[in-house]
Design an enzyme around this catalytic site. Structure first.
Site, mmCIF file in Angstrom:
data_model
loop_
_atom_site.group_PDB
_atom_site.id
_atom_site.type_symbol
_atom_site.label_atom_id
_atom_site.label_comp_id
_atom_site.label_asym_id
_atom_site.label_seq_id
_atom_site.Cartn_x
_atom_site.Cartn_y
_atom_site.Cartn_z
ATOM 1 N N SER A 130 42.984 41.930 37.863
ATOM 2 C CA SER A 130 42.396 41.046 36.860
ATOM 3 C C SER A 130 41.202 40.337 37.462
ATOM 4 C CB SER A 130 43.423 40.006 36.401
ATOM 5 O OG SER A 130 42.822 39.004 35.596
ATOM 6 N N TYR A 143 48.801 32.470 37.576
ATOM 7 C CA TYR A 143 48.326 33.841 37.403
ATOM 8 C C TYR A 143 47.246 34.158 38.437
ATOM 9 C CZ TYR A 143 46.829 38.072 34.924
ATOM 10 O OH TYR A 143 46.524 39.368 34.585
#
Length: 243
Positions: A130, A143
């Protein structure tokens, strides 16, 4: 004999799109996820094999990998974000879930299938990361931490496998419209929709195109890292919206 691709988190989004793309390119595809009804339907559609898989459960990973006879490509796609709390207000359980699925899930699958990947003579590990692995942002602490760890794991693996017949790649997407935001916001579809309001995000198929391209490179070429962003996005928090 067709090569075999193993895909985690294949019940929706990038995992499902990648399964379709690789199957279309002639790969034998083995897909795993917790939502068994979805992967069974997908396997029937693409002529693949569906096996239940929870990457956070050691016994589930062991059973899944024991059923695989050959592995030429492992696509570590299972992952996700939960919540948007600040570090000061962090929910430890949410952080633990993110670490378990993103980091330890990737580790479990990679470790379990590495012998088969080496034995293939031309193995590949492709991990879906990501932009959160490259750029921290407010409300994304857990995250960010998990995906930074996944990136470190992937890059260390690349170093450790030098000289072995296994290539290691990392694809880091930015804004992709899948079920990602719905999960992050605990099923709040209206809140998730606002993430993509006024902007054309990437699709799961866009990322799957990158997966199939990386997977099709010749044995002497390793695509180490790819950062993919929508044209309207230039960083984790900078997005042009037409409202």
């Amino acid at each position: 004999m067709a090569k075999t691709a193993v895909i985690t988190g294949a019940s929706s989004g990038i995992g499902a799109a990648s399964a379709r793309a690789l199957a279309a390119d002639g790969w034998d595809v083995v897909i795993g996820a917790r939502r068994v009804d979805r992967i069974e339907a997908l396997a029937a559609e693409i002529g693949g094999t569906a096996i239940p898989l929870d990457v956070t459960d050691e016994a589930s990973v062991d059973a899944f990998c024991a059923a695989i006879e050959r592995c030429d490509l492992l696509l570590n796609n299972a992952g996700g974000a939960f919540g948007t709390a600040s570090v000061a207000e962090a929910d430890i359980d949410e952080w633990q879930r993110m670490y378990d699925v993103n980091v330890l899930g990737t580790l479990r699958m990679t470790k379990a299938l590495l012998p088969a990947l080496i034995a293939s003579g031309d193995g590949q590990v492709i991990t879906i990361g990501s932009i959160a692995a490259r750029e921290p942002y407010e409300g994304g602490g857990g995250y960010n931490a998990a995906k930074h760890a996944v990136a470190a794991l992937t890059r260390v693996l690349r170093l450790e496998l030098i000289g072995q017949p296994v290539r290691v790649s990392e694809i880091d997407p930015g804004m992709v419209e899948t079920e990602f935001s719905i999960v992050r916001f605990g099923g709040d579809e209206d809140k998730a929709a606002k993430v993509y309001e006024g902007v054309q995000p990437m699709t799961a198929e866009d990322i799957a195109d990158a997966v199939r391209w990386v997977a099709s490179r010749p044995k002497h070429v390793n695509i180490d890292q790819i950062l993919m962003l929508a044209t309207a996005q230039t960083s984790a928090k900078v997005v042009h919206r037409e409202l």
